[in-house]
Scaffold this active site. Structure first.
Site, mmCIF file in Angstrom:
data_model
loop_
_atom_site.group_PDB
_atom_site.id
_atom_site.type_symbol
_atom_site.label_atom_id
_atom_site.label_comp_id
_atom_site.label_asym_id
_atom_site.label_seq_id
_atom_site.Cartn_x
_atom_site.Cartn_y
_atom_site.Cartn_z
ATOM 1 C CG ASN A 9 -0.233 -0.069 2.522
ATOM 2 O OD1 ASN A 9 0.709 0.695 2.759
ATOM 3 N ND2 ASN A 9 -0.652 -0.964 3.405
ATOM 4 C CG HIS A 10 -0.686 5.104 0.999
ATOM 5 N ND1 HIS A 10 -1.720 4.281 1.387
ATOM 6 C CD2 HIS A 10 -0.597 6.067 1.933
ATOM 7 C CE1 HIS A 10 -2.240 4.732 2.498
ATOM 8 N NE2 HIS A 10 -1.579 5.821 2.863
ATOM 9 C CD GLN A 11 1.413 5.491 5.478
ATOM 10 O OE1 GLN A 11 1.905 6.263 4.658
ATOM 11 N NE2 GLN A 11 1.396 5.751 6.748
ATOM 12 C CB THR A 12 4.224 -1.065 2.630
ATOM 13 O OG1 THR A 12 3.392 -1.199 1.469
ATOM 14 C CG2 THR A 12 3.450 -1.498 3.866
ATOM 15 C CB ALA A 41 5.906 6.114 1.199
#
Length: 154
Positions: free
Chosen positions: A34-37, A39
């Site tokens: 996902n965007h968190q992992t 980034a």
């Protein structure tokens, strides 16, 4: 890869040149990619090609795609390599977005004139493009060395 990028070139082709390819369309990877992992834990994020749409979303903090959400969540520096027509690159709104990204501390590498095949015209035209691969590698290496502690530099 964005949905649009996957329309131009298959993820399997990109996989020949990358350790990992993430596409927003592959729902089986959403829990771990996902965007968190995406980034987290990186020294640098490179956006190539950076379209006018991506520049606009990033400049405003919008996150309509997995890519722009990862850019918004990134704590590492982001380097954008724009690729678009000369008319789009010269557009005041695009230049305003580039200015905002630079003001926010991102790096936007000015494109260089290069021939590209225009499908509609059926011919090669001069168009703004990312720098050639050796210059691209030099820019990325330089940006990494700026943000790495001196003990980690090679």
């Amino acid at each position: 890869m964005t949905h649009t990028a996957a329309e131009f070139i298959p993820a399997s082709t990109i996989a020949l040149f990358a350790d990992k390819v993430v596409t927003a369309g592959d729902r089986t990877t959403w829990a771990r990619d996902n965007h968190q992992t995406l980034a987290a834990g990186h020294d640098l994020m490179v956006v190539l090609p950076a379209t006018a749409n991506v520049l606009s979303a990033a400049a405003t903090g919008a996150a309509p795609s997995l890519l722009t959400a990862a850019i918004t969540a990134a704590t590492a520096p982001v380097v954008f390599f724009p690729a678009m027509s000369a008319e789009m690159w010269a557009n005041r709104a695009v230049q305003r977005n580039v200015g905002q990204l630079r003001q926010d501390g991102h790096v936007v590498v000015d494109p260089v004139p290069a021939p590209r095949y225009d499908v509609a015209a059926g011919a090669f035209v001069e168009s703004p493009a990312p720098p050639p691969p050796p210059r691209f590698a030099e820019i990325v290496r330089d940006r990494l060395s700026v943000h790495m502690p001196s003990t980690e530099r090679v």
